[in-house]
Design a protein around this motif. Sequence first.
Motif, PDB file in Angstrom:
ATOM      1  N   THR A 172       1.978  -8.263 -43.343  1.00  0.00           N
ATOM      2  CA  THR A 172       0.747  -8.857 -43.855  1.00  0.00           C
ATOM      3  C   THR A 172       1.162 -10.047 -43.979  1.00  0.00           C
ATOM      4  O   THR A 172       2.339 -10.585 -44.183  1.00  0.00           O
ATOM      5  N   GLN A 173       0.037 -10.829 -44.085  1.00  0.00           N
ATOM      6  CA  GLN A 173       0.035 -12.261 -44.531  1.00  0.00           C
ATOM      7  C   GLN A 173      -0.860 -12.556 -45.450  1.00  0.00           C
ATOM      8  O   GLN A 173      -2.079 -12.114 -45.589  1.00  0.00           O
ATOM      9  N   ALA A 174      -0.690 -13.344 -46.492  1.00  0.00           N
ATOM     10  CA  ALA A 174      -1.554 -13.660 -47.498  1.00  0.00           C
ATOM     11  C   ALA A 174      -1.742 -15.525 -47.522  1.00  0.00           C
ATOM     12  O   ALA A 174      -0.827 -16.142 -47.623  1.00  0.00           O
ATOM     13  N   VAL A 175      -3.113 -15.924 -47.559  1.00  0.00           N
ATOM     14  CA  VAL A 175      -3.263 -17.313 -47.479  1.00  0.00           C
ATOM     15  C   VAL A 175      -4.428 -17.669 -48.470  1.00  0.00           C
ATOM     16  O   VAL A 175      -4.964 -16.910 -48.833  1.00  0.00           O
ATOM     17  N   PHE A 176      -4.064 -18.850 -48.913  1.00  0.00           N
ATOM     18  CA  PHE A 176      -5.153 -19.638 -49.707  1.00  0.00           C
ATOM     19  C   PHE A 176      -6.079 -20.425 -48.787  1.00  0.00           C
ATOM     20  O   PHE A 176      -5.516 -21.299 -48.159  1.00  0.00           O
ATOM     21  N   PRO A 177      -7.424 -19.963 -48.551  1.00  0.00           N
ATOM     22  CA  PRO A 177      -8.271 -20.605 -47.653  1.00  0.00           C
ATOM     23  C   PRO A 177      -8.165 -22.195 -47.828  1.00  0.00           C
ATOM     24  O   PRO A 177      -8.272 -22.940 -46.740  1.00  0.00           O
ATOM     25  N   GLY A 178      -8.299 -22.488 -49.103  1.00  0.00           N
ATOM     26  CA  GLY A 178      -8.162 -24.145 -49.464  1.00  0.00           C
ATOM     27  C   GLY A 178      -7.069 -24.755 -48.877  1.00  0.00           C
ATOM     28  O   GLY A 178      -7.165 -25.878 -48.450  1.00  0.00           O
ATOM     29  N   GLU A 179      -5.864 -24.098 -48.753  1.00  0.00           N
ATOM     30  CA  GLU A 179      -4.751 -24.749 -48.288  1.00  0.00           C
ATOM     31  C   GLU A 179      -4.946 -24.883 -46.637  1.00  0.00           C
ATOM     32  O   GLU A 179      -4.393 -25.706 -46.104  1.00  0.00           O
ATOM     33  N   VAL A 180      -5.559 -23.709 -46.231  1.00  0.00           N
ATOM     34  CA  VAL A 180      -5.695 -23.778 -44.661  1.00  0.00           C
ATOM     35  C   VAL A 180      -6.732 -24.936 -44.287  1.00  0.00           C
ATOM     36  O   VAL A 180      -6.610 -25.650 -43.195  1.00  0.00           O
ATOM     37  N   LEU A 181      -7.749 -25.004 -45.196  1.00  0.00           N
ATOM     38  CA  LEU A 181      -8.708 -26.102 -44.808  1.00  0.00           C
ATOM     39  C   LEU A 181      -8.058 -27.405 -44.996  1.00  0.00           C
ATOM     40  O   LEU A 181      -8.396 -28.346 -44.126  1.00  0.00           O
ATOM     41  N   VAL A 182      -7.044 -27.653 -45.834  1.00  0.00           N
ATOM     42  CA  VAL A 182      -6.417 -28.862 -46.068  1.00  0.00           C
ATOM     43  C   VAL A 182      -5.663 -29.321 -44.710  1.00  0.00           C
ATOM     44  O   VAL A 182      -5.691 -30.611 -44.200  1.00  0.00           O
ATOM     45  N   LYS A 183      -5.185 -28.472 -43.947  1.00  0.00           N
ATOM     46  CA  LYS A 183      -4.327 -28.766 -42.855  1.00  0.00           C
ATOM     47  C   LYS A 183      -5.542 -29.062 -41.566  1.00  0.00           C
ATOM     48  O   LYS A 183      -5.294 -29.734 -40.884  1.00  0.00           O
ATOM     49  N   LEU A 184      -6.488 -28.291 -41.611  1.00  0.00           N
ATOM     50  CA  LEU A 184      -7.331 -28.489 -40.816  1.00  0.00           C
ATOM     51  C   LEU A 184      -8.076 -30.134 -41.070  1.00  0.00           C
ATOM     52  O   LEU A 184      -8.458 -30.784 -39.930  1.00  0.00           O
ATOM     53  N   TYR A 185      -8.141 -30.357 -42.372  1.00  0.00           N
ATOM     54  CA  TYR A 185      -8.780 -31.703 -42.555  1.00  0.00           C
ATOM     55  C   TYR A 185      -7.871 -32.796 -42.111  1.00  0.00           C
ATOM     56  O   TYR A 185      -8.192 -33.989 -41.640  1.00  0.00           O
TER      57      TYR A 185
END
Length: 420
Positions: A270-283
């Motif tokens: 499995t993988q677990a992510v914080f959506p906020g961190e992923v959005l920061v990468k996209l930003y």
Amino acid sequence: MIPWRLIIADWRRLWPGVVVVVILIALATALSISMSLQERALRMGSAKAADRFDLVIGAPGSETQLVLSSVFLQPSALTLIPAQVLDEVQKNPLVAWAAPVAFGDFFQGMPIVGTNAALVTEGGKRPLLAGRVFNDGFEAVVGAGTGLSVGSTFSPVHGQVGEEGAHAHAEVRYTVVGVLPADGSAWDKAILVPVNAVWRVHGIHAPGDHDDEHEHHDDEGHEHAEGDTHEHHDDSEAHHHEAGVPAIVVKPLSIAGAYQLRSLYRSTATQAVFPGEVLVKLYSILGDIRALLMYIAMGTQGLVGMAVALVAVMHLRQRQKQIGALRAFGAPRTGIFLLIWSGLMSLVFAGVAIGVGLGYVAAQAVAIIMSEKSGFVLPIALGEDDLWFVLLLLAVAAVVLTLPAVLSYRQSPAAALRGE
């Protein structure tokens, strides 16, 4: 005192050139303003939409795709994780509540999401606009933007209409029992149903649901014969499909618990992510694109500046005799300076003002289109950064335009009257 009567008279006499200059300045300004507004709206809108999703667990793969699919409900084929993982997460003492997010079916283009009551009410903190939460049958709670109301019934379609492999589950009827309040996210147009119902529709036996096997055997076999991701298998094979979910939304009890859970479920399975961190990468990627577009906008503004300078020179040549006559009659240098500088500056100010309006309107139009595709609201609002940009633009123009204004009275009145 600024001689507005002379300036307005010049505008009327030279109106074609005035219109062209104002349009050029307006378009260059609108380009910069609209890009700034769109980029900020995308950040704010996506951050707000993802705010209530603390942690998402899914199968190993793209973190970005996991967030786009589970948080923003963008259609994508994600690898399933076993339903046992969901049960394990729900029993973890660090978890306030956990909910599956299972998708694949649609109704009129709106996603049908298999989940549980915890996600619908966010652990009891989100009241419904109307009706009640679904039970474990073919019941649904819908978003405020779906157009459905309590008592509405519908049949799901597997996949999007028009796509290869899409087919209707005409024998299945969901009944709407509740409506959620609008929150400006993709979930406003989502249809939430029990995850067990999604499994049954696709011929998958829910974990621990063995009592009704014979009762539902015929129905599930028929549904499975209609075809889905495992079509052309027989009845008995349908019950051997392992129940799984594309993603699990988790509400941790604490921030520390959230990090412990992320660490725990970062494994080969499995993988677990914080959506906020992923959005920061996209930003950050978005920021690079914005920087490139801003360079283009600055280049455009530079070209417009050159055009304005050319117009200023032509403007002075056309008004040379007028300036000479004013000086011959004793007009002060400050008066000549104000006449030329104010006339040119008023064109710049008009162009910038119109450009801000055009940029705002363009950003609103793009936001409406993007909101329809992304599923979340993009708030367009002029901010402090935009005000400083406009002030900087006007300040630069004010400084640059002093040059032609100063040059206008350096020539002698006699030479000006002769047109030399």
